[in-house]
Design a protein around this motif. Structure first.
Motif, PDB file in Angstrom:
ATOM      1  N   ALA A   1       0.841  -1.205   0.000  1.00  0.00           N
ATOM      2  CA  ALA A   1       0.000   0.000   0.000  1.00  0.00           C
ATOM      3  C   ALA A   1       0.874   1.252   0.000  1.00  0.00           C
ATOM      4  O   ALA A   1       0.520   2.284  -0.580  1.00  0.00           O
ATOM      5  N   HIS A   2       2.027   1.143   0.647  1.00  0.00           N
ATOM      6  CA  HIS A   2       2.957   2.274   0.678  1.00  0.00           C
ATOM      7  C   HIS A   2       3.447   2.585  -0.731  1.00  0.00           C
ATOM      8  O   HIS A   2       3.520   3.744  -1.148  1.00  0.00           O
ATOM      9  N   THR A   3       3.756   1.533  -1.484  1.00  0.00           N
ATOM     10  CA  THR A   3       4.240   1.720  -2.855  1.00  0.00           C
ATOM     11  C   THR A   3       3.114   2.255  -3.744  1.00  0.00           C
ATOM     12  O   THR A   3       3.321   3.147  -4.569  1.00  0.00           O
ATOM     13  N   LEU A   4       1.938   1.708  -3.561  1.00  0.00           N
ATOM     14  CA  LEU A   4       0.796   2.143  -4.384  1.00  0.00           C
ATOM     15  C   LEU A   4       0.459   3.619  -4.180  1.00  0.00           C
ATOM     16  O   LEU A   4      -0.050   4.277  -5.093  1.00  0.00           O
ATOM     17  N   ALA A   5       0.737   4.131  -2.995  1.00  0.00           N
ATOM     18  CA  ALA A   5       0.400   5.534  -2.713  1.00  0.00           C
ATOM     19  C   ALA A   5       1.124   6.484  -3.677  1.00  0.00           C
ATOM     20  O   ALA A   5       0.579   7.521  -4.059  1.00  0.00           O
ATOM     21  N   TYR A   6       2.345   6.121  -4.107  1.00  0.00           N
ATOM     22  CA  TYR A   6       3.047   6.991  -5.076  1.00  0.00           C
ATOM     23  C   TYR A   6       2.253   7.053  -6.380  1.00  0.00           C
ATOM     24  O   TYR A   6       2.109   8.099  -6.994  1.00  0.00           O
ATOM     25  N   LYS A   7       1.750   5.879  -6.790  1.00  0.00           N
ATOM     26  CA  LYS A   7       1.024   5.800  -8.057  1.00  0.00           C
ATOM     27  C   LYS A   7      -0.296   6.562  -7.959  1.00  0.00           C
ATOM     28  O   LYS A   7      -0.739   7.211  -8.906  1.00  0.00           O
ATOM     29  N   ARG A   8      -0.917   6.449  -6.802  1.00  0.00           N
ATOM     30  CA  ARG A   8      -2.205   7.116  -6.609  1.00  0.00           C
ATOM     31  C   ARG A   8      -2.038   8.643  -6.665  1.00  0.00           C
ATOM     32  O   ARG A   8      -2.793   9.341  -7.325  1.00  0.00           O
ATOM     33  N   LEU A   9      -1.007   9.133  -5.991  1.00  0.00           N
ATOM     34  CA  LEU A   9      -0.790  10.586  -5.954  1.00  0.00           C
ATOM     35  C   LEU A   9      -0.168  11.132  -7.235  1.00  0.00           C
ATOM     36  O   LEU A   9      -0.377  12.279  -7.590  1.00  0.00           O
ATOM     37  N   MET A  10       0.651  10.264  -7.887  1.00  0.00           N
ATOM     38  CA  MET A  10       1.375  10.746  -9.077  1.00  0.00           C
ATOM     39  C   MET A  10       1.314   9.699 -10.184  1.00  0.00           C
ATOM     40  O   MET A  10       2.305   9.018 -10.466  1.00  0.00           O
TER      41      MET A  10
END
Ligand code: ELE
Length: 293
Positions: A169-178
């Motif tokens: 989920a930590h890694t996915l947050a980068y994709k979600r925001l950017m």
């Protein structure tokens, strides 16, 4: 720029080991190893990462690796981090002449009380130093600093992230925001998961010793064969279980020998090579795993 990546395919990125003999880098073994793993499905090579013992190399050694890697692979990411900003900047500039896909850096490490503002400034200074795209290499377990998605967004000039983190989920947050930046996970235990959730790929040390299996996981995910992808992932997990207690980064050299059948030298102390009894133990574990791959 050399080798424009296909944006539809998930990348397999290998953080390539640095082969030493008698304390000196064997560049020929390095280039041959890269050619072999590229033939077997690796798309991009990551030079002087953690598996490559980057923080324990001199600037001259890193430059020599970059040159050898660029002659052996089309797509190269160069890890330039240094606690001497001047050196990181010099390496980032040097990378331009090789048409690298990106330069990457962990945040300034070791020193615990560095503020977010100071971390942001470090990355902006690197962005200003080079025309190559800059990627963040986030590895909180090693650096003691977590540069999460909100900070990356605020920094503004980071074009990709390699997040070595077992929390997907930590890694996915980068994709979600950017959504516009490249986002990779760096955990060997999450190859299947990273591909299944649609990250841009993985940066995994297993690509040094089992590039065929990592590649087969990607194919299985693309074909919707979840059982196969999970089975291969679990075999890689077994390799991790057998090798981590012996010192994983030293064990990777042995794993290349055991799975790929050639000698890529040894690590350089203070990353001490495995001892004979440890090698025997690892070889026995690998024999059992090989039968099931
Ligand atoms: C990973 C490390 C992480 C790969 C590099 C990499 O070596 O530069 O054991 O999961 O902490 O960061 O292999 O290893 P673990 O990108």
């Amino acid at each position: 720029m050399a080798g424009q990546p296909s944006r539809s395919r998930m990348d397999i990125i290998a953080p390539v080991i640095t082969p030493f003999r008698g304390g000196r880098i064997d560049l020929e073994a390095y280039a041959d190893h890269i050619k072999n793993i590229v033939r077997k499905g690796v798309d991009v090579v990551f030079v002087a990462g953690t598996t490559g013992l980057g923080p324990a190399l001199t600037a001259e050694e890193k430059k020599a690796l970059l040159e050898a890697a660029s002659s052996a692979a089309k797509r190269v990411i160069f890890h330039v981090a240094s606690l001497r900003l001047e050196e990181a900047v010099e390496l980032a500039k040097y990378a331009e002449r090789f048409g690298v896909e990106a330069v990457a850096s962990v945040p300034p490490y070791y020193f615990p009380r560095i503020s977010e503002r100071q971390i942001a400034r470090y990355f902006r200074d690197l962005c200003a130093a080079t025309s190559a795209p800059l990627y963040l290499y986030n590895y909180p377990a090693a650096t003691g600093k977590d540069v999460g998605a909100p900070l990356v967004k605020e920094i503004g000039c980071i074009r990709g992230v390699k997040d070595t983190n077992e929390e997907i989920a930590h890694t996915l947050a980068y994709k979600r925001l950017m959504p516009e930046i490249r986002v990779y996970n760096g955990a060997d235990s999450l190859i299947f998961a990273s591909m299944a959730v649609g990250l841009d790929g993985v940066v995994v040390s297993a690509a040094n010793y089992l590039p065929e299996a990592v590649s087969a996981i990607r194919e299985a995910v693309a074909a919707g064969d979840v059982d196969k992808a999970r089975r291969l992932q679990f075999l890689i997990n077994e390799v991790l279980d057998a090798s981590r207690p012996l010192g994983y980064f030293a064990a990777v050299y042995e794993l290349v020998k055991l799975f790929q059948g050639y000698d890529v030298g040894e690590p350089r102390p203070p990353i001490y090579p495995l001892e004979a009894a440890e090698r025997t133990k690892l070889a026995a574990a690998v024999e059992k795993i090989k039968e099931r791959i």
